[in-house]
Design a protein around this motif. Sequence first.
Motif, PDB file in Angstrom:
ATOM      1  N   THR A  60       0.785  -1.174   0.061  1.00  0.00           N
ATOM      2  CA  THR A  60      -0.072  -0.103   0.067  1.00  0.00           C
ATOM      3  C   THR A  60       0.843   1.299  -0.062  1.00  0.00           C
ATOM      4  N   ALA A  61       2.155   1.448   0.780  1.00  0.00           N
ATOM      5  CA  ALA A  61       2.662   2.539   0.957  1.00  0.00           C
ATOM      6  C   ALA A  61       3.687   2.612  -0.165  1.00  0.00           C
ATOM      7  N   LEU A  62       4.340   1.563  -0.514  1.00  0.00           N
ATOM      8  CA  LEU A  62       5.510   1.900  -1.386  1.00  0.00           C
ATOM      9  C   LEU A  62       5.272   2.403  -2.652  1.00  0.00           C
ATOM     10  N   PRO A  63       4.324   2.106  -3.373  1.00  0.00           N
ATOM     11  CA  PRO A  63       4.184   2.594  -4.877  1.00  0.00           C
ATOM     12  C   PRO A  63       4.132   4.193  -4.934  1.00  0.00           C
ATOM     13  N   ALA A  64       3.776   4.812  -3.887  1.00  0.00           N
ATOM     14  CA  ALA A  64       3.837   6.402  -3.712  1.00  0.00           C
ATOM     15  C   ALA A  64       5.102   6.684  -3.872  1.00  0.00           C
ATOM     16  N   LEU A  65       6.266   5.867  -3.393  1.00  0.00           N
ATOM     17  CA  LEU A  65       7.672   6.294  -3.249  1.00  0.00           C
ATOM     18  C   LEU A  65       8.293   5.882  -4.577  1.00  0.00           C
ATOM     19  N   GLY A  66       7.624   5.398  -5.646  1.00  0.00           N
ATOM     20  CA  GLY A  66       8.485   5.048  -7.002  1.00  0.00           C
ATOM     21  C   GLY A  66       8.603   3.391  -6.957  1.00  0.00           C
ATOM     22  N   PHE A  67       8.270   2.617  -5.871  1.00  0.00           N
ATOM     23  CA  PHE A  67       8.280   1.343  -6.059  1.00  0.00           C
ATOM     24  C   PHE A  67       7.262   0.654  -6.856  1.00  0.00           C
ATOM     25  N   ALA A  68       7.836  -0.452  -7.532  1.00  0.00           N
ATOM     26  CA  ALA A  68       6.885  -1.177  -8.280  1.00  0.00           C
ATOM     27  C   ALA A  68       6.548  -2.794  -7.539  1.00  0.00           C
ATOM     28  N   CYS A  69       5.242  -2.887  -6.998  1.00  0.00           N
ATOM     29  CA  CYS A  69       5.261  -3.974  -6.099  1.00  0.00           C
ATOM     30  C   CYS A  69       4.291  -5.154  -6.680  1.00  0.00           C
ATOM     31  N   ASP A  70       4.892  -6.408  -6.548  1.00  0.00           N
ATOM     32  CA  ASP A  70       4.024  -7.592  -6.802  1.00  0.00           C
ATOM     33  C   ASP A  70       3.756  -8.478  -5.794  1.00  0.00           C
ATOM     34  N   ALA A  71       3.031  -9.606  -5.698  1.00  0.00           N
ATOM     35  CA  ALA A  71       2.937 -10.550  -4.958  1.00  0.00           C
ATOM     36  C   ALA A  71       3.847 -11.599  -5.518  1.00  0.00           C
ATOM     37  N   VAL A  72       4.403 -12.124  -4.683  1.00  0.00           N
ATOM     38  CA  VAL A  72       5.231 -13.517  -4.943  1.00  0.00           C
ATOM     39  C   VAL A  72       4.846 -14.419  -3.938  1.00  0.00           C
ATOM     40  N   ASP A  73       4.294 -15.342  -4.359  1.00  0.00           N
ATOM     41  CA  ASP A  73       3.786 -16.349  -3.385  1.00  0.00           C
ATOM     42  C   ASP A  73       3.111 -16.025  -2.289  1.00  0.00           C
ATOM     43  N   ASP A  74       3.487 -15.858  -0.878  1.00  0.00           N
ATOM     44  CA  ASP A  74       2.592 -15.289   0.002  1.00  0.00           C
ATOM     45  C   ASP A  74       3.481 -14.344   0.732  1.00  0.00           C
ATOM     46  N   ARG A  75       4.169 -13.367  -0.096  1.00  0.00           N
ATOM     47  CA  ARG A  75       4.870 -12.145   0.320  1.00  0.00           C
ATOM     48  C   ARG A  75       4.630 -11.224  -0.876  1.00  0.00           C
ATOM     49  N   THR A  76       5.162 -10.007  -0.242  1.00  0.00           N
ATOM     50  CA  THR A  76       5.331  -8.787  -1.506  1.00  0.00           C
ATOM     51  C   THR A  76       6.529  -8.293  -1.756  1.00  0.00           C
ATOM     52  N   ARG A  77       6.955  -8.263  -3.105  1.00  0.00           N
ATOM     53  CA  ARG A  77       8.206  -7.507  -3.474  1.00  0.00           C
ATOM     54  C   ARG A  77       7.975  -6.480  -4.241  1.00  0.00           C
ATOM     55  N   CYS A  78       8.545  -5.413  -3.712  1.00  0.00           N
ATOM     56  CA  CYS A  78       8.971  -4.015  -4.021  1.00  0.00           C
ATOM     57  C   CYS A  78       9.960  -3.594  -4.735  1.00  0.00           C
ATOM     58  N   ILE A  79      10.363  -3.253  -5.874  1.00  0.00           N
ATOM     59  CA  ILE A  79      11.488  -2.968  -6.380  1.00  0.00           C
ATOM     60  C   ILE A  79      11.493  -1.287  -6.959  1.00  0.00           C
ATOM     61  N   ARG A  80      12.518  -0.678  -6.709  1.00  0.00           N
ATOM     62  CA  ARG A  80      12.685   0.934  -7.122  1.00  0.00           C
ATOM     63  C   ARG A  80      13.959   0.925  -7.847  1.00  0.00           C
ATOM     64  N   GLU A  81      13.941   1.154  -9.105  1.00  0.00           N
ATOM     65  CA  GLU A  81      15.044   1.568  -9.887  1.00  0.00           C
ATOM     66  C   GLU A  81      15.409   2.776 -10.074  1.00  0.00           C
ATOM     67  N   GLY A  82      16.590   3.358  -9.353  1.00  0.00           N
ATOM     68  CA  GLY A  82      17.115   4.748  -9.309  1.00  0.00           C
ATOM     69  C   GLY A  82      17.486   5.229 -10.716  1.00  0.00           C
ATOM     70  N   GLU A  83      17.441   6.305 -11.051  1.00  0.00           N
ATOM     71  CA  GLU A  83      18.055   7.106 -11.937  1.00  0.00           C
ATOM     72  C   GLU A  83      19.672   7.027 -12.243  1.00  0.00           C
ATOM     73  N   ASP A  84      20.336   6.810 -11.068  1.00  0.00           N
ATOM     74  CA  ASP A  84      21.705   6.374 -11.062  1.00  0.00           C
ATOM     75  C   ASP A  84      22.113   5.031 -11.131  1.00  0.00           C
TER      76      ASP A  84
END
Length: 201
Positions: free
Chosen positions: A140-164
């Motif tokens: 719920t919280a991380l997409p607003a900070l630029g993370f892309a979140c997906d469900a992986v089995d019984d957990r959440t994985r959120c990834i943020r790719e920086g411009e650098d």
Amino acid sequence: MARVGGRSTSLAWVVGLACVAVVGALAWIAAPLLPGTVQFVGDQLNPPTSVPAAGDGYEASSGEMGECRDLYADALWTALVWTPDAVLTPSTDAPESSASGLLDALSPQVRFTCSWTSAEGAISTTLADVPADAGAIARTALPALGFACDAVDDRTRCIREGEDGARETIEAGRGVWLSSVQDGWQPAGYAERIADRVWTD
């Protein structure tokens, strides 16, 4: 003593000096590999008791993990250790993350943080205990900070790719938190491979 005909003392000196120079150059080239070689040999002679010495088949559940070595299958561990100038500094430092608000809300209880530095960059990975609903909160919280979140089995994985070129990965589920910040150093499938070990049944 009679001198053997056809041999030149000056030529022998030149060849001898050239051989010494070649040996010295080879020693200079090999010197950076010495720390990694010592570490690798030490790991083979005295493997951690919680991890078998051979093969990638070993899988520890998240409840058994108490040190950095537990996070890594042998192939990934070897790749990290053999990266030029690689140094691992274990600690119980708080996770590195751009999501400071989420950290404040979840208050992860850190088991260990593995801080790697090398000629390629740096990686900081933290394993911690969090509330059981941490995955839903992160989603719920991380997409607003630029993370892309997906469900992986019984957990959440959120990834943020920086411009650098930096990459931040946060995973949470079943009361476990795993986060990594990779700055320039991107071993193939790093975050996914350690997560597979953490969330092994």
